[in-house]
Design a protein around this motif. Structure first.
Motif, PDB file in Angstrom:
ATOM      1  N   LEU A   2       0.826  -1.209   0.000  1.00  0.00           N
ATOM      2  CA  LEU A   2       0.000   0.000   0.000  1.00  0.00           C
ATOM      3  C   LEU A   2       0.860   1.259   0.000  1.00  0.00           C
ATOM      4  O   LEU A   2       0.597   2.199  -0.750  1.00  0.00           O
ATOM      5  N   LEU A   3       1.911   1.272   0.796  1.00  0.00           N
ATOM      6  CA  LEU A   3       2.818   2.424   0.832  1.00  0.00           C
ATOM      7  C   LEU A   3       3.471   2.638  -0.532  1.00  0.00           C
ATOM      8  O   LEU A   3       3.549   3.763  -1.025  1.00  0.00           O
ATOM      9  N   ARG A   4       3.917   1.562  -1.168  1.00  0.00           N
ATOM     10  CA  ARG A   4       4.558   1.667  -2.478  1.00  0.00           C
ATOM     11  C   ARG A   4       3.587   2.162  -3.535  1.00  0.00           C
ATOM     12  O   ARG A   4       3.891   3.069  -4.318  1.00  0.00           O
ATOM     13  N   VAL A   5       2.395   1.590  -3.562  1.00  0.00           N
ATOM     14  CA  VAL A   5       1.397   1.972  -4.569  1.00  0.00           C
ATOM     15  C   VAL A   5       0.975   3.430  -4.379  1.00  0.00           C
ATOM     16  O   VAL A   5       0.892   4.188  -5.356  1.00  0.00           O
ATOM     17  N   LEU A   6       0.719   3.825  -3.149  1.00  0.00           N
ATOM     18  CA  LEU A   6       0.328   5.215  -2.897  1.00  0.00           C
ATOM     19  C   LEU A   6       1.451   6.188  -3.234  1.00  0.00           C
ATOM     20  O   LEU A   6       1.200   7.244  -3.835  1.00  0.00           O
ATOM     21  N   ARG A  50      13.654  -0.445  -7.850  1.00  0.00           N
ATOM     22  CA  ARG A  50      14.843   0.176  -7.259  1.00  0.00           C
ATOM     23  C   ARG A  50      15.360   1.354  -8.079  1.00  0.00           C
ATOM     24  O   ARG A  50      15.567   2.435  -7.517  1.00  0.00           O
ATOM     25  N   PRO A  51      15.594   1.213  -9.386  1.00  0.00           N
ATOM     26  CA  PRO A  51      16.083   2.390 -10.121  1.00  0.00           C
ATOM     27  C   PRO A  51      15.066   3.524 -10.182  1.00  0.00           C
ATOM     28  O   PRO A  51      15.434   4.698 -10.104  1.00  0.00           O
ATOM     29  N   ILE A 100      11.286  15.740   2.576  1.00  0.00           N
ATOM     30  CA  ILE A 100      12.124  14.843   3.381  1.00  0.00           C
ATOM     31  C   ILE A 100      11.400  13.517   3.592  1.00  0.00           C
ATOM     32  O   ILE A 100      11.995  12.440   3.437  1.00  0.00           O
ATOM     33  N   LEU A 101      10.125  13.591   3.935  1.00  0.00           N
ATOM     34  CA  LEU A 101       9.338  12.367   4.134  1.00  0.00           C
ATOM     35  C   LEU A 101       9.244  11.571   2.835  1.00  0.00           C
ATOM     36  O   LEU A 101       9.449  10.351   2.823  1.00  0.00           O
ATOM     37  N   TRP A 102       8.944  12.248   1.735  1.00  0.00           N
ATOM     38  CA  TRP A 102       8.890  11.583   0.430  1.00  0.00           C
ATOM     39  C   TRP A 102      10.224  10.918   0.088  1.00  0.00           C
ATOM     40  O   TRP A 102      10.254   9.786  -0.400  1.00  0.00           O
ATOM     41  N   PHE A 132      13.548   6.309  -0.786  1.00  0.00           N
ATOM     42  CA  PHE A 132      14.824   5.675  -0.444  1.00  0.00           C
ATOM     43  C   PHE A 132      14.600   4.267   0.095  1.00  0.00           C
ATOM     44  O   PHE A 132      15.349   3.343  -0.232  1.00  0.00           O
ATOM     45  N   PHE A 133      13.561   4.093   0.902  1.00  0.00           N
ATOM     46  CA  PHE A 133      13.217   2.769   1.420  1.00  0.00           C
ATOM     47  C   PHE A 133      13.044   1.785   0.264  1.00  0.00           C
ATOM     48  O   PHE A 133      13.594   0.678   0.283  1.00  0.00           O
TER      49      PHE A 133
END
Length: 151
Positions: free
Chosen positions: A32-36, A92-93, A124-126, A131-132
């Motif tokens: 969900l975090l990745r998709v959002l 990743r890229p 910064i949050l983005w 980066f994660f």
């Protein structure tokens, strides 16, 4: 000594009954975090992709010359990189490129515009989120996983 970690390397819960709730949701929350994050990057880059040279002045004002090169690259990174992050393809890229863009926006808002931390905090949050995924890659709910390969 008692084992305090699961096989996934995470600490055991203080309230073990809750593990039945949040352990199955672990992968879903990451997805969900990745998709959002990807979808919001797409929406942020949508206007730029419609006018890829619209930010020439801004990028040159930050010292990125020639702006006719960097402006479309910014648009593509946000729009297409966001799509890639959202679906988990070349995660990743795409996330690394987005992280670089977001670190520039940290500089832009925090220093160039003089807004300080208050102006840079969203960037910064983005940047931390992208980066994660630049380091972690996508999880099992991704095109990368379906292809059986990650960059």
């Amino acid at each position: 000594m008692t084992d305090t970690t699961h096989t996934n390397g995470r600490p055991r819960a203080i309230l073990p009954a809750l593990e039945k709730i949040y352990l199955p949701l672990d992968s879903l929350a990451e997805t969900l975090l990745r998709v959002l994050a990807g979808a919001l990057l797409v929406t942020h880059g949508y206007g730029k992709i419609l006018d890829p040279f619209g930010t020439v002045g801004m990028v040159e004002g930050l010292g990125f010359y020639p702006g006719v090169f960097w402006s479309p690259l910014l648009a593509a990174t946000e729009f297409f990189g966001g799509i890639f992050i959202a679906i988990g393809l070349l995660t990743r890229p795409a996330a690394f490129a987005a992280t670089i863009v977001l670190l520039v926006t940290v500089y832009f808002h925090g220093i160039a515009l003089g807004e300080g931390l208050g102006g840079a905090e969203k960037s910064i949050l983005w940047a931390a989120i992208t980066f994660f995924f630049a380091i972690r890659g996508a999880n099992s709910h991704s095109v990368d996983a379906k292809l059986g390969k990650q960059f």
